[in-house]
Design an enzyme around this catalytic site. Structure first.
Site, PDB file in Angstrom:
ATOM      1  N   LYS A 111     -77.269 -49.636  26.068  1.00  0.00           N
ATOM      2  CA  LYS A 111     -75.894 -49.484  26.562  1.00  0.00           C
ATOM      3  C   LYS A 111     -75.862 -49.009  28.011  1.00  0.00           C
ATOM      4  O   LYS A 111     -74.928 -49.291  28.740  1.00  0.00           O
ATOM      5  CB  LYS A 111     -75.088 -48.523  25.678  1.00  0.00           C
ATOM      6  CG  LYS A 111     -74.984 -48.949  24.236  1.00  0.00           C
ATOM      7  CD  LYS A 111     -74.270 -50.285  24.068  1.00  0.00           C
ATOM      8  CE  LYS A 111     -74.363 -50.770  22.633  1.00  0.00           C
ATOM      9  NZ  LYS A 111     -74.080 -52.185  22.462  1.00  0.00           N
ATOM     10  N   LYS A 191     -79.838 -59.943  18.501  1.00  0.00           N
ATOM     11  CA  LYS A 191     -79.120 -60.273  17.279  1.00  0.00           C
ATOM     12  C   LYS A 191     -77.630 -60.427  17.570  1.00  0.00           C
ATOM     13  O   LYS A 191     -77.156 -60.016  18.632  1.00  0.00           O
ATOM     14  CB  LYS A 191     -79.350 -59.172  16.244  1.00  0.00           C
ATOM     15  CG  LYS A 191     -78.813 -57.802  16.659  1.00  0.00           C
ATOM     16  CD  LYS A 191     -78.790 -56.849  15.474  1.00  0.00           C
ATOM     17  CE  LYS A 191     -78.078 -55.559  15.853  1.00  0.00           C
ATOM     18  NZ  LYS A 191     -77.763 -54.687  14.755  1.00  0.00           N
ATOM     19  N   LYS A 194     -71.318 -57.373  18.006  1.00  0.00           N
ATOM     20  CA  LYS A 194     -69.911 -57.384  18.364  1.00  0.00           C
ATOM     21  C   LYS A 194     -69.691 -57.081  19.831  1.00  0.00           C
ATOM     22  O   LYS A 194     -68.733 -57.516  20.431  1.00  0.00           O
ATOM     23  CB  LYS A 194     -69.166 -56.338  17.527  1.00  0.00           C
ATOM     24  CG  LYS A 194     -68.529 -56.932  16.317  1.00  0.00           C
ATOM     25  CD  LYS A 194     -67.940 -55.860  15.468  1.00  0.00           C
ATOM     26  CE  LYS A 194     -69.013 -54.984  14.862  1.00  0.00           C
ATOM     27  NZ  LYS A 194     -68.540 -54.190  13.734  1.00  0.00           N
TER      28      LYS A 194
END
Ligand code: TRP
Length: 325
Positions: A111, A191, A194
């Site tokens: 992140k 992967k 969202k």
């Protein structure tokens, strides 16, 4: 009965990655274990989000859980922020864990790159809060994807440290492996996630949307023919064919690939149709919950009451052992 805990972040609706990576495992467990399944909204807010839609997104996931077959008679459904003990335990556990170790963990590192202007304390704290989620319920099994293993390891380390400092309190949680674990992203490496736009297919997507999302999935340019690649867009599409048990198609398209005559539009269409067919019963059932908001409200409230009670039991013990009361 062994306790199970798992949570999903509330960024948009559930997608195929959540379904295969987490929810399928949850469904298998609710019959044989004492399960708490959560929407971890406090984790959601560690990356940029919209406060106006957060609450609705959380509710949508509860509805997705119910639609996928999680049954409030068999398991506890929780909205993390409504059980205040998560935050209390996370803080207490943070006092026995090293900062330097947290800087090496996957979510923080990922992140930080993804949102360089949003590197906040909560993000660093993420694994401690996650450990608190699990330990609050003394859960022994955690059905999550393989990418979460380093976080589960933190939960084990914290459990051991707490037990050695304050006396035996927490079990050491293990990851519960689910079938079809890994659903590849539709865009590039990694992967389905969202927080990566274009990477996922939602459980609520219609056929046109699924087609559009797949159309955006890259394929390998230039390197056609020979053995199938192990990574990249083409490899991901073949992984999806296998995940949806399109075995015959898999053989056919592999032959086409080797013979340098593969047509990706054909492959994507086969995939889109199958995915949509699998999702149709889910979508029909979802409408039933959408049309009955009072039922959903009461399920949420009941979960909150029961989970808070369980959480408070652990916290009484923790406060006492840490010498706070
Ligand atoms: N970190 C998890 C994920 O991104 C979500 C999560 C938060 C979780 N707390 C948890 C998963 C506790 C299992 C148990 O998927």
């Amino acid at each position: 009965m062994k306790r199970v805990y798992s949570g999903i972040r509330a960024t948009g609706r559930l997608h195929l990655g959540n379904y295969f990576g987490a929810v399928k495992g949850m469904l298998a467990l609710q019959d044989s274990y004492d399960c708490v399944f959560s929407v971890v909204d406090l984790h959601t807010i560690t990356i940029p989000y919209d406060p106006k839609t957060l609450k609705q997104s959380v509710r949508e996931i509860i509805i997705d859980y119910l639609t996928a077959g999680l049954d409030p008679k068999k398991c506890h459904l929780e909205i993390q922020s409504t059980v205040l003990q998560h935050v209390e335990l996370a803080y207490l556990l943070s006092t026995i864990y090293q900062v330097s170790r947290l800087e090496d963990l996957p979510t923080y590192k990922e992140k930080k790159i993804q949102y360089p202007k949003y590197v906040n304390m909560g993000l660093l704290y993420y694994p401690v809060l996650m450990a608190a989620d699990i330990l609050l319920y003394k859960a022994e099994l955690v059905p999550v994807g393989i990418d979460q293993e380093p976080h589960i390891e933190v939960a084990r380390e914290i459990a051991r440290k707490f037990n050695s400092m304050f006396g035996q309190t927490f079990p050491q949680p293990q990851r519960f492996k689910t079938e079809g674990d890994y659903v590849p992203s539709l865009v590039g490496a990694g992967k389905m996630s969202k927080s990566i736009s274009g990477s996922f297919i939602n459980l609520t997507d219609d056929l046109e949307t699924i087609r559009k999302r797949l159309a955006g999935a890259p394929t390998d340019s230039g390197v056609i023919g020979g053995e199938l690649p192990k990574t990249g867009g083409t490899a991901n599409l073949f992984a999806l064919l296998r995940l949806f048990k399109l075995d015959k198609e898999c053989i056919k398209f592999e032959q086409d690939y080797k013979a340098k005559k593969i047509r990706y539009s054909e492959l994507k269409e086969a995939l889109a149709k199958t995915i949509f067919k699998e999702l149709q019963p889910f979508q029909a059932k979802r409408k039933e919950f959408e049309n009955n908001p009072t039922l959903v409200d009461s399920i949420i409230e009941e979960g909150q009451i029961k989970c808070s009670r369980m959480a408070e039991e652990t916290m009484k013990e923790v406060r006492l052992k840490m010498g706070l009361v």
